[in-house]
Design an enzyme around this catalytic site. Structure first.
Site, short mmCIF file in Angstrom:
data_model
loop_
_atom_site.label_atom_id
_atom_site.label_comp_id
_atom_site.label_asym_id
_atom_site.label_seq_id
_atom_site.Cartn_x
_atom_site.Cartn_y
_atom_site.Cartn_z
N GLU A 150 7.63 18.58 -7.37
CA GLU A 150 7.83 17.52 -6.39
C GLU A 150 8.11 18.05 -4.97
O GLU A 150 8.25 19.25 -4.75
CB GLU A 150 9.00 16.62 -6.83
CG GLU A 150 8.56 15.44 -7.68
CD GLU A 150 7.75 14.42 -6.88
OE1 GLU A 150 7.67 14.53 -5.65
OE2 GLU A 150 7.18 13.50 -7.51
N VAL A 187 0.88 -1.16 0.00
CA VAL A 187 0.00 0.00 0.00
C VAL A 187 0.92 1.21 0.00
O VAL A 187 1.61 1.47 0.98
CB VAL A 187 -0.93 0.03 1.23
CG1 VAL A 187 -1.91 1.20 1.12
CG2 VAL A 187 -1.68 -1.29 1.37
N GLY A 188 0.97 1.94 -1.10
CA GLY A 188 1.90 3.04 -1.22
C GLY A 188 1.29 4.25 -1.88
O GLY A 188 0.29 4.15 -2.60
N ILE A 189 1.88 5.41 -1.63
CA ILE A 189 1.44 6.65 -2.25
C ILE A 189 2.45 7.02 -3.33
O ILE A 189 3.65 7.14 -3.06
CB ILE A 189 1.32 7.79 -1.22
CG1 ILE A 189 0.18 7.49 -0.24
CG2 ILE A 189 1.09 9.13 -1.90
CD1 ILE A 189 -0.03 8.56 0.81
N TYR A 190 1.95 7.19 -4.54
CA TYR A 190 2.78 7.55 -5.67
C TYR A 190 2.09 8.65 -6.46
O TYR A 190 0.87 8.78 -6.42
CB TYR A 190 3.01 6.33 -6.59
CG TYR A 190 3.43 5.11 -5.83
CD1 TYR A 190 4.74 4.94 -5.40
CD2 TYR A 190 2.50 4.11 -5.51
CE1 TYR A 190 5.12 3.83 -4.68
CE2 TYR A 190 2.88 2.99 -4.79
CZ TYR A 190 4.19 2.85 -4.37
OH TYR A 190 4.56 1.75 -3.65
N MET A 209 13.06 1.71 -6.11
CA MET A 209 13.27 1.16 -4.77
C MET A 209 11.96 0.90 -4.02
O MET A 209 11.98 0.46 -2.88
CB MET A 209 14.19 2.05 -3.95
CG MET A 209 13.71 3.47 -3.74
SD MET A 209 13.98 4.57 -5.15
CE MET A 209 15.76 4.53 -5.31
N HIS A 210 10.81 1.17 -4.65
CA HIS A 210 9.53 0.94 -4.00
C HIS A 210 8.98 -0.45 -4.33
O HIS A 210 9.28 -1.02 -5.39
CB HIS A 210 8.51 2.00 -4.43
CG HIS A 210 8.78 3.35 -3.86
ND1 HIS A 210 8.21 4.50 -4.34
CD2 HIS A 210 9.58 3.74 -2.82
CE1 HIS A 210 8.63 5.54 -3.63
NE2 HIS A 210 9.46 5.10 -2.71
N GLU A 253 1.25 -3.00 5.52
CA GLU A 253 0.90 -1.64 5.94
C GLU A 253 -0.39 -1.62 6.76
O GLU A 253 -0.52 -0.82 7.70
CB GLU A 253 0.75 -0.73 4.72
CG GLU A 253 2.06 -0.33 4.06
CD GLU A 253 2.59 -1.38 3.10
OE1 GLU A 253 3.68 -1.20 2.55
OE2 GLU A 253 1.89 -2.41 2.90
#
Length: 591
Positions: free
Chosen positions: A274, A162-165, A182-183, A225
């Site tokens: 960014e 579960v990631g934020i991109y 690296m994710h 997560e």
């Protein structure tokens, strides 16, 4: 108190005086981003922002700066809003010790109230999209939790991610996602593409506040997560099964988008303002095909402003970057006292440690570089003695000033990975460098090292602009006088050093148009976009324009006059704007 959805947390912020409801009518650009940029500057008790009266949209509800202060961060963890920063980090560490806490499955998620399937899916009908910074290449979704599984071991819940991109909206059913190497999601995608498959994903927007925290936490590959969310909440995280992919998603989300990352398919994505405070350039990134959208009635669109720190993202990824580094280091080095990785997503990491033997600090610093966060993010590691508080910057500077001898204490390690989003990457905006293979030389990409200008635009608030310019390079300015081929037109051409659409530096001059005012016709070798030197770059940033807007060589070579901008997509197709979303009218740029 654990919050099961975004709305209950917004209500809690309201009760605590940490939510500012803006009832005045505002422009989507630049007003929303300008407000979200300004709010964190109010200090550690800055409020979240809620807008429900936005020009060009009906029934739009937008939440910004939800995690954008230490007061809001404390409330997200169920702590008093005046909890000091260091105390919040210590509480985060204490709760991490309860990890894992298994999630609970619930029926009837609120996001199942409405659905769009297949060709009927249209993200523009669901979300009131707007750009965050002038230089962004399009509309972005940047606070969604993306759920995926290891395709080689899909039943292993520890290997799900579960990631934020950052996600760029490319069309009503098409998104672009940047999987940083690296994710975990990049590893999932690599395995899927090796097998010749697409990677199913679920993208959840408007999540409860702890889900956003754990989705941006650099955990180990086999750590879940949702199980960390349970530990931080002090109660199991409520989940539901996504109807199309079966992926586990938060029960209380506002919107759930399901689809696949299409294997081995890449398209231009970016630039984007960014977290570094700089624009990252345009690159070929993965493409998501949307197959199903589920959403609550009148969903709240939670967005996150990024720019020069501190903004909301810096509060969101501060404690949850410090704590996993601390946990991972103390497993092997119990002498470590504290870790501060709060600044610009931990590109600088400060570690306080006692000494076990001579050179021990160097061993600790090198270990930082091999943690999940250190791989690519940690570009500078500062190790101080145990009597120096890494959260007290004057103490840290005192230690650097009086205890560090650069001749022996400064270690430089060449050719280690540097996050390609960081402007200090060599070359700028390039992938990581390998210690065994020297990086190929490449010209810098200006869009990747251009600082983000303040979102508080010095333009009329309700004038004739919607912040629709996109100047990743020098402002092209007014047309020069003279006929095509004159000295004036040649000098103007020389200012076009990169493509205004994708920031690619290789530009080819095709020919000089005979039409007065068209001048030299240039072409980008990467995205094959043609434009004339008199064309404002802003025209390439609107998803409302059809693909046919791309001017071809023939369009310009045979045109009796300068080609005109075609009408917006909906006007061109003779359809009325949606009842939920209306695209912004095209307005001339005021410079």
């Amino acid at each position: 108190m654990a919050h099961d959805d975004l709305r209950s947390f917004l209500d809690a912020l309201d009760r605590e005086g940490q939510l500012l409801r803006v009832t005045d009518e505002v422009m989507p650009e630049p007003d929303l981003a300008a407000a979200a940029n300004a709010a964190p500057r109010l200090g550690d008790t800055a409020p979240a922002l809620y807008f429900d009266n936005v020009t060009g949209f009906t029934a739009a509800r937008i939440a910004l700066n939800v995690h954008g202060s230490w007061a809001n961060h404390a409330l997200a963890l169920g702590l008093p809003k005046d909890t000091p920063v260091k105390r919040q980090v210590e509480e985060f560490i204490r709760r991490w010790n309860d990890f894992p806490v298994a999630p609970e499955w619930r029926a009837d998620p609120p996001w199942a109230q409405n659905t769009m399937d297949g060709d009927e899916a249209d993200i523009f009908q669901v979300l009131p999209l707007f750009r965050l910074n002038d230089g962004d290449g399009g509309f972005y979704i940047d606070k969604a939790a993306v759920v995926s599984k290891d395709p080689e071991d899909p039943e292993n819940s520890g290997k799900q991610n579960v990631g934020i991109y950052r996600i760029e909206v490319k069309g009503k059913r098409k998104l672009a996602l940047q999987p940083v190497p690296m994710h975990d999601i990049a590893q999932h995608l690599h395995k899927a593409e090796q097998a010749g498959d697409d990677l199913p994903v679920a993208i959840t927007l408007g999540n409860d506040p702890v889900i956003s925290i754990v989705a941006s936490t650099p955990m180990k590959y086999d750590e879940n997560e949702y199980e960390l969310a349970g530990a931080l909440r002090g109660a199991p995280a409520p989940l539901a099964s996504a109807p199309l992919t079966g992926l586990p998603v938060p029960w209380g989300s506002e919107v759930v988008i399901e689809g696949v990352i299409e294997g081995r398919k890449r398209e231009i994505e970016g630039p984007f303002g960014e977290f570094t405070g700089h624009y990252s350039g345009g690159r070929r990134m993965t493409v998501i095909r949307i197959d199903k959208i589920s959403y609550r009635s009148r969903p709240v669109f939670e967005h996150l402003y990024l720019g020069m720190p501190w903004t909301e993202v810096d509060y969101l990824i501060a404690a949850n970057t410090c704590v996993p580094l601390y946990q991972q280091l103390t497993t092997e080095f119990p002498e470590v006292q504290a870790v501060n990785a709060m600044y610009t997503h931990g590109l600088v990491v400060i570690v306080s440690t006692a000494k076990r033997y001579g050179g021990f600090a160097k061993a600790v610093g090198l270990r930082v570089l091999t943690t999940p966060h250190g791989l690519g993010y940690a570009t500078t590691v500062i190790v101080v003695d145990e009597d120096v508080d890494p959260f007290n910057l004057p103490q840290v500077m005192w230690a650097l000033s009086t205890k560090m001898n650069p001749s022996g204490d400064l270690i430089r390690i060449p050719n280690l990975p540097v996050l390609e989003l960081a402007p200090q990457a060599q070359p700028p905006a390039s992938p990581t460098s390998s210690s065994s293979t020297p990086p190929r030389p490449s010209p810098p990409i200006p869009a990747a090292i251009t600082a983000i200008r303040s979102a508080t635009c010095p333009r009329p608030r309700h004038g004739s602009t919607a912040c629709s310019s996109w100047p990743p390079t020098a402002d092209p300015g007014p047309p020069a006088t003279g006929r095509p081929g004159t000295t004036a037109s040649r000098s103007r051409m020389s200012e076009k050093t990169v493509c205004p659409r994708c920031a690619h530096p290789a530009i080819t001059r095709l020919f000089t148009s005979p039409v007065p005012g068209a001048w030299d016709v240039l072409q980008c070798e990467q995205c094959l976009y043609c434009w004339r030197t008199s064309e404002p770059a802003r025209r390439t940033t609107r998803t409302a324009y059809p693909d046919s807007f791309k001017l071809t060589v023939e369009d310009i070579r045979s045109a009796p006059e300068v080609p005109a901008v075609p009408p917006l997509r909906r006007e061109r197709e003779g359809r009325e704007p949606s009842h939920t979303h209306r695209e912004l009218p095209h307005r001339p740029v005021v410079r």
